[in-house]
Design a protein around this motif. Structure first.
Motif, PDB file in Angstrom:
ATOM      1  N   LYS A 120      87.875 -67.835 -10.914  1.00  0.00           N
ATOM      2  CA  LYS A 120      86.588 -67.709 -11.614  1.00  0.00           C
ATOM      3  C   LYS A 120      85.764 -68.974 -11.523  1.00  0.00           C
ATOM      4  CE  LYS A 120      88.520 -69.127 -16.043  1.00  0.00           C
ATOM      5  NZ  LYS A 120      88.774 -68.778 -17.428  1.00  0.00           N
ATOM      6  N   SER A 138      82.632 -62.308 -15.811  1.00  0.00           N
ATOM      7  CA  SER A 138      83.995 -62.154 -16.346  1.00  0.00           C
ATOM      8  C   SER A 138      84.212 -63.018 -17.579  1.00  0.00           C
ATOM      9  CB  SER A 138      85.016 -62.502 -15.266  1.00  0.00           C
ATOM     10  OG  SER A 138      84.836 -63.834 -14.818  1.00  0.00           O
ATOM     11  N   LYS A 142      91.142 -61.417 -16.711  1.00  0.00           N
ATOM     12  CA  LYS A 142      90.419 -62.009 -15.584  1.00  0.00           C
ATOM     13  C   LYS A 142      89.546 -63.173 -16.025  1.00  0.00           C
ATOM     14  CE  LYS A 142      87.263 -60.852 -11.812  1.00  0.00           C
ATOM     15  NZ  LYS A 142      86.457 -59.778 -11.165  1.00  0.00           N
ATOM     16  N   TRP A 156      89.317 -57.205 -17.997  1.00  0.00           N
ATOM     17  CA  TRP A 156      88.275 -58.229 -18.017  1.00  0.00           C
ATOM     18  C   TRP A 156      88.706 -59.424 -18.851  1.00  0.00           C
ATOM     19  CZ3 TRP A 156      83.912 -58.390 -15.154  1.00  0.00           C
ATOM     20  CH2 TRP A 156      83.519 -57.212 -14.499  1.00  0.00           C
TER      21      TRP A 156
END
Length: 306
Positions: free
Chosen positions: A306, A223, A299, A296
């Motif tokens: 993440k 990501s 994110k 993306w």
């Protein structure tokens, strides 16, 4: 706890709508100007509603600006810069984060300090380096006096001159811009959040460093890689100074340079309708990239997991 009221929701949505309209106003103005004739654009007051000449102006801009070739050049350069920056930054962040060697932090701070050296500051030495990539090797040949050694072996002295000019090439447009201190710093910060137990487990299983990098770190960084790739693609697409100085052939210019050449000059026809239409065409590819990969992007930049 966040308090939600109807008035607050209306005020927030009103501000968002107002901000969106202000952002889209220049785009709408370019669309209106790009859909009229030159005489309509120069009239007072200027038109505020779209006309019926958009496709004709787009065809004229495409042919006059050679946008087919230039858009392809921009796509190759932007994609090459994005891929190169991600690859170099991943490897450098991996080396700094997981390998213990002398002056490791010194290397990291030298990379980080390079943030203060944008392209505009180092443009002259970069230009000299790319116009003759073999110059360091030439210095070594001159210092070792290779010509004398060849003369001693063959009985005839020879002057060894090396020259490798990368002007008007994709490599010359991409390679000087693939180093990224920002991406290296971001990947390093992410690698520091990866549990140490994963590295120890991979070491116990007999995995090599590159195996751990490929099968553990890269999937976890997906990501982040996509989000940074979008930003770096836009960075490469919008490059102006380096392609302007480095390309002397029209077929190797980028779309931004071609757009600049379509801007009417003082002694030329004020074809602002063609220039505005070309601006929309040049803006379309990066806009499509952002729209297609916006999930993306969000994110990778703001996801707390993440």
């Amino acid at each position: 706890m966040v308090e939600r009221t109807r008035r607050l929701d209306i005020a927030c949505h009103g501000l968002l709508i107002l901000g969106g309209l202000l952002v889209c106003l220049p785009i709408y103005f370019a669309f209106v100007v790009g859909s009229h004739t030159t005489s309509d654009v120069l009239s007072v007051p200027p038109p505020w509603l779209p006309g019926g000449r958009f496709l004709e102006n787009a065809q004229m801009a495409w042919q006059k600006g050679n946008l087919g070739r230039l858009l392809l050049n921009s796509l190759i350069v932007a994609a090459g810069i994005a891929v190169g920056k991600i690859a170099v930054s991943l490897l450098s962040a991996f080396a700094i984060s997981y390998f213990r060697f002398r002056y490791r932090m010194t290397a990291f701070w030298l990379i980080f300090v390079s943030l203060m050296l944008p392209v505009e500051v180092r443009i002259l030495p970069t230009y000299e380096a790319v116009t003759n990539v073999a110059l360091p090797l030439q210095w070594a040949i001159d210092w070792l006096d290779v010509g004398s050694w060849i003369g001693w072996l063959t009985g005839r002295r020879m002057e060894v001159a090396l020259e490798w000019n990368m002007m008007n090439s994709y490599g010359g447009l991409i390679l000087p811009l693939i180093a990224s201190a920002t991406a290296t710093f971001l990947f390093r910060q992410f690698f520091l959040t990866v549990p140490e137990e994963l590295c120890e487990a991979a070491r116990i299983d007999g995995a090599s460093p590159m195996h751990f990098f490929r099968h553990v770190l890269l999937p976890l960084s997906l990501s982040n890689m996509v989000a940074l790739s979008i930003i770096l693609f836009l960075y490469g697409w919008n490059q102006y100074l380096w392609p302007l100085l480095f390309t002397t052939e029209k077929d190797m210019a980028t779309a931004v340079i071609g757009l600049k050449n379509l801007i009417p000059q003082s002694d030329a026809e004020p074809a602002w309708n063609v220039a505005m239409n070309a601006a929309l065409l040049v803006m379309l590819p990066p806009a499509l990239v952002v729209v297609a990969l916006q999930r993306w992007l969000v994110k990778g930049l703001v996801d707390s997991g993440k």
